[in-house]
Design a protein around this motif. Structure first.
Motif, PDB file in Angstrom:
ATOM      1  N   ARG A  38       0.823  -1.209   0.000  1.00 17.48           N
ATOM      2  CA  ARG A  38       0.000   0.000   0.000  1.00 17.48           C
ATOM      3  C   ARG A  38       0.861   1.265   0.000  1.00 17.48           C
ATOM      4  N   LEU A  39       1.962   1.258   0.725  1.00 15.00           N
ATOM      5  CA  LEU A  39       2.877   2.403   0.702  1.00 15.00           C
ATOM      6  C   LEU A  39       3.481   2.577  -0.687  1.00 15.00           C
ATOM      7  N   GLU A  40       3.949   1.484  -1.273  1.00 15.24           N
ATOM      8  CA  GLU A  40       4.520   1.564  -2.611  1.00 15.24           C
ATOM      9  C   GLU A  40       3.494   2.088  -3.613  1.00 15.24           C
ATOM     10  N   ALA A  41       2.260   1.626  -3.517  1.00 13.11           N
ATOM     11  CA  ALA A  41       1.204   2.080  -4.425  1.00 13.11           C
ATOM     12  C   ALA A  41       0.954   3.570  -4.260  1.00 13.11           C
ATOM     13  N   GLN A  45       1.219   6.362  -7.287  1.00 16.23           N
ATOM     14  CA  GLN A  45       0.149   7.299  -7.631  1.00 16.23           C
ATOM     15  C   GLN A  45       0.670   8.732  -7.652  1.00 16.23           C
ATOM     16  N   VAL A  46       1.492   9.083  -6.692  1.00 17.66           N
ATOM     17  CA  VAL A  46       2.061  10.423  -6.638  1.00 17.66           C
ATOM     18  C   VAL A  46       2.918  10.664  -7.879  1.00 17.66           C
ATOM     19  N   VAL A  50      -1.196  11.866  -9.360  1.00 17.31           N
ATOM     20  CA  VAL A  50      -2.376  11.726  -8.500  1.00 17.31           C
ATOM     21  C   VAL A  50      -1.922  11.964  -7.077  1.00 17.31           C
ATOM     22  N   SER A  51      -2.468  12.957  -6.425  1.00 21.38           N
ATOM     23  CA  SER A  51      -2.101  13.212  -5.031  1.00 21.38           C
ATOM     24  C   SER A  51      -3.374  13.326  -4.197  1.00 21.38           C
ATOM     25  N   GLN A  52      -3.189  13.208  -2.905  1.00 18.08           N
ATOM     26  CA  GLN A  52      -4.334  13.254  -1.996  1.00 18.08           C
ATOM     27  C   GLN A  52      -4.321  14.527  -1.211  1.00 18.08           C
TER      28      GLN A  52
END
Length: 52
Positions: A38-41, A45-46, A50-52
Motif C-alpha cells: 500500500r505504501l509503494e502504491a 500514484q504520486v 495523482v495526489s491526496q
C-alpha cells in the motif's frame, strides 16, 4: 522482503490496524506485506500526478 531489511516500530490507531489486517487476510498476505504494498502504491500514484 528479507530479514535484512530495515525494521521499525509503527503506531497506528486500532481501527486502522484492523482494516489493514482484514485486507491482508482477504488477499492472503502478511500484515507487513500489505502495508509495504500500500505504501509503494501511494508513491506510484504520486509519481503519476495523482495526489491526496
Amino acid at each position: 522482503m528479507s530479514r535484512t531489511d530495515a525494521q521499525f516500530k509503527l503506531r497506528m490507531p486500532a481501527a486502522l490496524r484492523a482494516q489493514v489486517e482484514q485486507a491482508a487476510k482477504q488477499a492472503r498476505r502478511s500484515l507487513n506485506v500489505e502495508i509495504v504494498l500500500r505504501l509503494e502504491a501511494s508513491f506510484t500514484q504520486v509519481g503519476q500526478g495523482v495526489s491526496q
